[in-house]
Motif scaffolding. Structure first.
Motif, mmCIF file in Angstrom:
data_model
loop_
_atom_site.group_PDB
_atom_site.id
_atom_site.type_symbol
_atom_site.label_atom_id
_atom_site.label_comp_id
_atom_site.label_asym_id
_atom_site.label_seq_id
_atom_site.Cartn_x
_atom_site.Cartn_y
_atom_site.Cartn_z
ATOM 1 N N LEU A 150 -6.959 -5.857 10.928
ATOM 2 C CA LEU A 150 -5.883 -6.795 10.622
ATOM 3 C C LEU A 150 -5.594 -6.833 9.130
ATOM 4 O O LEU A 150 -4.436 -6.906 8.713
ATOM 5 N N THR A 151 -6.639 -6.775 8.316
ATOM 6 C CA THR A 151 -6.467 -6.810 6.868
ATOM 7 C C THR A 151 -5.694 -5.586 6.390
ATOM 8 O O THR A 151 -4.818 -5.676 5.522
ATOM 9 N N ILE A 152 -5.990 -4.426 6.970
ATOM 10 C CA ILE A 152 -5.266 -3.205 6.613
ATOM 11 C C ILE A 152 -3.830 -3.265 7.110
ATOM 12 O O ILE A 152 -2.884 -2.949 6.370
ATOM 13 N N LEU A 153 -3.632 -3.698 8.354
ATOM 14 C CA LEU A 153 -2.268 -3.795 8.894
ATOM 15 C C LEU A 153 -1.427 -4.772 8.089
ATOM 16 O O LEU A 153 -0.215 -4.599 7.959
ATOM 17 N N GLY A 154 -2.066 -5.790 7.534
ATOM 18 C CA GLY A 154 -1.356 -6.753 6.706
ATOM 19 C C GLY A 154 -1.141 -6.309 5.277
ATOM 20 O O GLY A 154 -0.640 -7.093 4.460
ATOM 21 N N THR A 155 -1.524 -5.089 4.957
ATOM 22 C CA THR A 155 -1.391 -4.473 3.627
ATOM 23 C C THR A 155 -2.184 -5.203 2.560
ATOM 24 O O THR A 155 -1.901 -5.097 1.372
ATOM 25 N N VAL B 67 7.762 3.297 6.525
ATOM 26 C CA VAL B 67 7.227 3.320 5.158
ATOM 27 C C VAL B 67 5.764 3.745 5.183
ATOM 28 O O VAL B 67 4.958 3.192 5.945
ATOM 29 N N ASN B 68 5.418 4.715 4.358
ATOM 30 C CA ASN B 68 4.035 5.153 4.214
ATOM 31 C C ASN B 68 3.307 4.152 3.316
ATOM 32 O O ASN B 68 3.428 4.192 2.098
ATOM 33 N N LEU B 69 2.547 3.259 3.936
ATOM 34 C CA LEU B 69 1.925 2.170 3.181
ATOM 35 C C LEU B 69 0.642 2.600 2.479
ATOM 36 O O LEU B 69 0.190 1.902 1.564
ATOM 37 N N VAL B 70 0.059 3.692 2.874
ATOM 38 C CA VAL B 70 -1.120 4.191 2.167
ATOM 39 C C VAL B 70 -0.729 4.696 0.780
ATOM 40 O O VAL B 70 -1.478 4.540 -0.190
ATOM 41 N N ALA C 221 1.840 3.593 -0.992
ATOM 42 C CA ALA C 221 2.532 2.576 -1.790
ATOM 43 C C ALA C 221 1.608 1.943 -2.823
ATOM 44 O O ALA C 221 0.413 1.767 -2.581
ATOM 45 N N ASP C 222 2.179 1.566 -3.976
ATOM 46 C CA ASP C 222 1.374 0.887 -4.992
ATOM 47 C C ASP C 222 1.311 -0.610 -4.688
ATOM 48 O O ASP C 222 1.966 -1.116 -3.768
ATOM 49 N N ASP C 223 0.508 -1.341 -5.469
ATOM 50 C CA ASP C 223 0.270 -2.755 -5.181
ATOM 51 C C ASP C 223 1.557 -3.580 -5.231
ATOM 52 O O ASP C 223 1.753 -4.483 -4.414
ATOM 53 N N ARG C 224 2.427 -3.290 -6.174
ATOM 54 C CA ARG C 224 3.675 -4.051 -6.282
ATOM 55 C C ARG C 224 4.545 -3.838 -5.049
ATOM 56 O O ARG C 224 5.106 -4.796 -4.497
ATOM 57 N N PHE D 247 6.647 -5.599 0.277
ATOM 58 C CA PHE D 247 6.757 -5.257 1.698
ATOM 59 C C PHE D 247 6.142 -6.351 2.558
ATOM 60 O O PHE D 247 6.732 -6.790 3.552
ATOM 61 N N ARG D 248 4.969 -6.798 2.164
ATOM 62 C CA ARG D 248 4.255 -7.834 2.915
ATOM 63 C C ARG D 248 5.064 -9.125 2.967
ATOM 64 O O ARG D 248 5.183 -9.758 4.028
ATOM 65 N N ASN D 249 5.644 -9.513 1.844
ATOM 66 C CA ASN D 249 6.391 -10.765 1.790
ATOM 67 C C ASN D 249 7.642 -10.715 2.651
ATOM 68 O O ASN D 249 8.046 -11.727 3.239
ATOM 69 N N ARG D 250 8.237 -9.546 2.778
ATOM 70 C CA ARG D 250 9.484 -9.418 3.533
ATOM 71 C C ARG D 250 9.261 -9.159 5.023
ATOM 72 O O ARG D 250 10.088 -9.564 5.849
ATOM 73 N N HIS D 251 8.187 -8.493 5.373
ATOM 74 C CA HIS D 251 8.089 -7.963 6.728
ATOM 75 C C HIS D 251 6.898 -8.450 7.552
ATOM 76 O O HIS D 251 6.842 -8.196 8.751
#
Length: 225
Positions: A51-56, A70-73, A75-78, A83-87
């Motif tokens: 869950l922690t990984i899926l939640g980025t 989107v390739n989340l692996v 992606a940088d922290d910003r 992404f997390r805040n929007r989706h």
């Protein structure tokens, strides 16, 4: 239905050398858009890490994690924060409300963080969500004055505030009595049906799992069923 997210061959190891603990061991999972799924498995099976990984909130040691194309692996922290805040929305076993904030202020908070202020549109959205949660008469109550079941319904409303495609719920009814738990699950099912929001709900409660259309079982760091 199309895939909302796909993870493939996920590994997650904590520590190094002889102290290394491998929690995920090549886990693969596809979650369809609009799904309402239960995540099952014993303590230590890797559910919380997944869950922690899926939640980025954490990256895997290796493997792929793609959501909404989107390739989340990579992606940088910003980019992950945006992404997390929007989706993605989160509901936890402990509601994590701000006690000095009203129910409405707690619900609007994610949007206020994103926009830098509370907007009239956000407050209208928050009021609508709280009314749907059966809390129309508690909108301006400090969260500290709400019951446990009411607080968790506020937490569900907060998770939905930014209209996320995915809500991750970690034991969302674990601290509630049966009646309150069923109220929360009824509301989750309603949102899933009416808005098409995808829910992945980690639970040890077989009755809660039975209310979900899909059951995903994790054991020893992989999906087993």
């Amino acid at each position: 239905m199309s895939a909302l997210l796909e993870v493939d061959n996920l590994f997650k190891t904590f520590g190094q050398g002889e102290a290394a603990t491998r929690v995920l061991r090549g886990l693969s999972l596809t979650l369809e858009a609009g799904a309402m799924a239960a995540l099952l498995g014993p303590s230590g099976s890797g559910k919380s890490t997944l869950l922690t990984i899926l939640g980025t909130l954490m990256k895997p040691t290796s493997g792929s994690h793609v959501m909404l194309g989107v390739n989340l692996v990579a992606a940088d922290d910003r980019a992950l924060t945006e992404f997390r805040n929007r989706h993605i929305g989160f509901v936890f076993q402990f509601h994590n409300l701000l006690p000095d904030f009203t129910a409405l202020e707690n619900v609007v908070f994610p949007t206020a963080v994103r926009e830098g202020r509370e907007t009239p549109a956000a407050r209208a959205r928050g009021r609508d969500l709280l009314t749907r949660m059966g809390l129309g008469e508690r909108i301006d109550f400090p969260s500290a004055n709400l019951s446990g079941g009411q607080k968790q319904r506020v937490a569900v409303a907060r998770a939905l505030m930014n209209r996320p495609e995915l809500v991750l719920a970690d034991e969302p009814t674990g601290n509630l009595d049966r009646e309150s738990a069923m109220q929360v699950m009824d509301l989750i099912a309603e949102i899933n049906r009416d808005e098409g929001t995808t829910f992945l709900i980690s639970t040890h409660d077989e009755k809660i799992a039975g209310l979900c259309r899909r059951q995903i079982v994790v054991g020893d760091g992989v999906v087993t069923g």
